[in-house]
Motif scaffolding. Sequence first.
Motif, PDB file in Angstrom:
ATOM      1  N   VAL A  50       0.845  -1.182   0.000  1.00  0.00           N
ATOM      2  CA  VAL A  50       0.000   0.000   0.000  1.00  0.00           C
ATOM      3  C   VAL A  50       0.885   1.237   0.000  1.00  0.00           C
ATOM      4  O   VAL A  50       1.539   1.557   0.995  1.00  0.00           O
ATOM      5  CB  VAL A  50      -0.937   0.000   1.229  1.00  0.00           C
ATOM      6  CG1 VAL A  50      -1.785   1.273   1.218  1.00  0.00           C
ATOM      7  CG2 VAL A  50      -1.814  -1.231   1.218  1.00  0.00           C
ATOM      8  N   THR A  51       0.929   1.918  -1.138  1.00  0.00           N
ATOM      9  CA  THR A  51       1.745   3.127  -1.262  1.00  0.00           C
ATOM     10  C   THR A  51       0.970   4.309  -1.807  1.00  0.00           C
ATOM     11  O   THR A  51       1.488   5.421  -1.842  1.00  0.00           O
ATOM     12  CB  THR A  51       2.948   2.862  -2.198  1.00  0.00           C
ATOM     13  OG1 THR A  51       2.463   2.434  -3.466  1.00  0.00           O
ATOM     14  CG2 THR A  51       3.869   1.793  -1.596  1.00  0.00           C
ATOM     15  N   GLU A  52      -0.297   4.064  -2.256  1.00  0.00           N
ATOM     16  CA  GLU A  52      -1.072   5.148  -2.850  1.00  0.00           C
ATOM     17  C   GLU A  52      -1.650   6.033  -1.763  1.00  0.00           C
ATOM     18  O   GLU A  52      -1.925   5.585  -0.640  1.00  0.00           O
ATOM     19  CB  GLU A  52      -2.181   4.575  -3.729  1.00  0.00           C
ATOM     20  CG  GLU A  52      -1.671   3.768  -4.921  1.00  0.00           C
ATOM     21  CD  GLU A  52      -2.807   3.338  -5.817  1.00  0.00           C
ATOM     22  OE1 GLU A  52      -3.920   3.872  -5.626  1.00  0.00           O
ATOM     23  OE2 GLU A  52      -2.583   2.510  -6.702  1.00  0.00           O
ATOM     24  N   GLY A  53      -1.907   7.296  -2.094  1.00  0.00           N
ATOM     25  CA  GLY A  53      -2.427   8.257  -1.126  1.00  0.00           C
ATOM     26  C   GLY A  53      -3.906   8.114  -0.872  1.00  0.00           C
ATOM     27  O   GLY A  53      -4.441   8.709   0.074  1.00  0.00           O
ATOM     28  N   THR A  54      -4.649   7.366  -1.717  1.00  0.00           N
ATOM     29  CA  THR A  54      -6.097   7.195  -1.542  1.00  0.00           C
ATOM     30  C   THR A  54      -6.435   5.920  -0.809  1.00  0.00           C
ATOM     31  O   THR A  54      -7.584   5.453  -0.875  1.00  0.00           O
ATOM     32  CB  THR A  54      -6.777   7.204  -2.919  1.00  0.00           C
ATOM     33  OG1 THR A  54      -6.237   6.152  -3.714  1.00  0.00           O
ATOM     34  CG2 THR A  54      -6.587   8.545  -3.599  1.00  0.00           C
ATOM     35  N   ALA A  55      -5.511   5.313  -0.091  1.00  0.00           N
ATOM     36  CA  ALA A  55      -5.783   4.097   0.679  1.00  0.00           C
ATOM     37  C   ALA A  55      -6.381   4.463   2.040  1.00  0.00           C
ATOM     38  O   ALA A  55      -5.974   5.445   2.656  1.00  0.00           O
ATOM     39  CB  ALA A  55      -4.514   3.290   0.852  1.00  0.00           C
ATOM     40  N   CYS A  56      -7.339   3.679   2.497  1.00  0.00           N
ATOM     41  CA  CYS A  56      -7.964   3.911   3.796  1.00  0.00           C
ATOM     42  C   CYS A  56      -6.971   3.583   4.901  1.00  0.00           C
ATOM     43  O   CYS A  56      -6.327   2.524   4.881  1.00  0.00           O
ATOM     44  CB  CYS A  56      -9.222   3.029   3.922  1.00  0.00           C
ATOM     45  SG  CYS A  56     -10.079   3.222   5.488  1.00  0.00           S
ATOM     46  N   ASP A  57      -6.838   4.488   5.861  1.00  0.00           N
ATOM     47  CA  ASP A  57      -5.877   4.277   6.940  1.00  0.00           C
ATOM     48  C   ASP A  57      -6.329   3.202   7.932  1.00  0.00           C
ATOM     49  O   ASP A  57      -5.503   2.662   8.688  1.00  0.00           O
ATOM     50  CB  ASP A  57      -5.635   5.586   7.689  1.00  0.00           C
ATOM     51  CG  ASP A  57      -4.855   6.587   6.845  1.00  0.00           C
ATOM     52  OD1 ASP A  57      -4.028   6.139   6.022  1.00  0.00           O
ATOM     53  OD2 ASP A  57      -5.073   7.812   6.988  1.00  0.00           O
ATOM     54  N   PHE A  58      -7.643   2.839   7.945  1.00  0.00           N
ATOM     55  CA  PHE A  58      -8.132   1.837   8.897  1.00  0.00           C
ATOM     56  C   PHE A  58      -8.108   0.441   8.292  1.00  0.00           C
ATOM     57  O   PHE A  58      -7.515  -0.478   8.853  1.00  0.00           O
ATOM     58  CB  PHE A  58      -9.546   2.218   9.354  1.00  0.00           C
ATOM     59  CG  PHE A  58     -10.101   1.296  10.401  1.00  0.00           C
ATOM     60  CD1 PHE A  58      -9.685   1.397  11.727  1.00  0.00           C
ATOM     61  CD2 PHE A  58     -11.033   0.308  10.081  1.00  0.00           C
ATOM     62  CE1 PHE A  58     -10.185   0.532  12.690  1.00  0.00           C
ATOM     63  CE2 PHE A  58     -11.521  -0.547  11.046  1.00  0.00           C
ATOM     64  CZ  PHE A  58     -11.108  -0.444  12.355  1.00  0.00           C
TER      65      PHE A  58
END
Length: 624
Positions: free
Chosen positions: A571-579
């Motif tokens: 996971v390196t994209e900025g639109t990934a959910c942090d939870f």
Amino acid sequence: ASSPSSSSSSSSLAPLPEERAVNRDEATPQRQRNHTNSQPSNSSQPSTAKSSKRHKGKTKQQILQRLKRPPSILIPLRPDNNQPPLALEIPSVLLPQNYLRRNPHYRIPTVASLLLSQWDDMVLRDNDKTIVVVLLQSGRFASAVYSLSHPKSPSSSSPSSTQPQSQPQLQQQLQPHLQLLAHKTSTRYTIRKGQGGSQSSHDQSKGKAKSIGSQLRREGEKQLRSDVVATWKEWKSRGYVDRAQWLWVACPRGMRKDYLFGGQKDGNDEREERLAGKGDGRWRNIPLDVGRPTLEGANAVVECLLGCCVREMTEEERRNDRLGRNDEDVEREETEKVEEEEEGTTTTKHNPRPKRGKQTHKAADDDVTTEPKQDEEPPIPLTPLHEAILADDLPKVDQLLDDLSDIPDDADDYDYDINTRAGPHLQTPLHLASSSPHPRAPSILRSLLQRGRADPAVPDSRGRPPYSLASSDKLRDAFRIARATLGEDHCAWDEGAKVGPPLTEDDVRSKKAKALEKKRRQRARQKEKRAVEKALEEEEVQKKREEEEKTKREEEAKRVRDGLQPKAGGVTEGTACDFCQVVVKGKKRSMMFQRLDYVYCSSDCVKKHQRELMAAAAAARMGI
């Protein structure tokens, strides 16, 4: 006009006041200097011992001793009984522009009356005529304005003075005075010291350099041009240029457009202030090797070009048809020539017109005799040695030198030698080799000097020795090496050839060794500089990597404190959910759900993370 010391009798002008030498150390501490002196005092003051020690340039008397007589014409005088024939020698620069070229068969009475009318217009009439002298070369500019004051007549003296005047006092009173009205000198850094030549010429031929020295030289050329243009503008406002009788200029052809004829200003089509136009009849090239442009050089030029002397005529000059004939013979010959031309025209009119046809044309062509033009004398043709030098053919030059060395002194087969002057400017082979841009020019020059033992003191038609035409350090070093090899008795190296100090082979090797050592140290410094820059670059990259790793660890620690799992490796994209760490496609980060410093893909993830944080806080309060 002033006369040299070798003349038997002469007319002289009142000398110019000796100008005090400008102290360059006290004038300005900068590298580029600008010295301006205008409206000098009429009274001459002797310079002190302190100022004479600071003066590094040549004085006016030293320059006059080095200058030779300019191209002159002779006007024969009527001698008295039992006296040798005398002649008045006058510089030809005082005549109108291109007068001798347009009138090769000039009449001496016409020339004399023309000179007298110019003198009347210059001195006797009260019209404030001036003389402008311009010296511009190698980043140095010197210009001055002179005037010949109106001589006082005996009747204009004070009526109260009743004492009789002696003959010397009367001559002194009638003597015209040469007065310096204004002058300007400027020195700028424009010449490349190592390779020679101006920076603008180098930019046009090899491209625009980006070094600090090139930028300084370009700025120096710009400042020198502004100094020259400001001088023309000031002198035109005072009327010095408009009232000028002559404009005597010594300037390279490549600099005349921008500095004298008015070049275009930077950034627009407007023309700068100019001294005069290209077709101005007052323009004269100074036929002297003045050297470095200085105020003393300008004073020497004025006294030399205004100088005339009365001397005895040589045997060759006595045998000259033009100088040996009187006015009656000239008029009689011209009258006979006009009558012959009229008779020839009349005979042509009475001749019947030939019939058309091939035979008629052939007969007419046989009767026509073409006479060579006597108005223009053709230049002396080039010798085979001149042609070989122009072709940059070193083997051919060596072969011709061998052929010339094998010829005995009493042989009549060859009509030229190694010092023969030819061409439109009467130049020797040394002149052509010295001014040649070919790569073999230094080798050809060494062969001419050392193998052929050519004389470097033979001048061309403009009085220039071959050394003054050398355009590079290699060509000048060839002359100095030949001076050390041939010895001081070969020719007049200092006065005639004007060659620098002798240069031996050991000096050349030492010079090359110093140049190689300098280049080696320069390369070592460049290599060390590149190594230091590479080390600094690697250190900067390492520091940036460590900062990124530290920031990443701090972010992971904060996620752990806030009850989130560490980010997955993929996971390196900025639109990934942090939870839940699910990548949301089709949305920007600003369009996602946000709480605290995190983003979520849905409201369920927001509520779940909130419940976990509340449970962790309650457990912390209970001490679980």
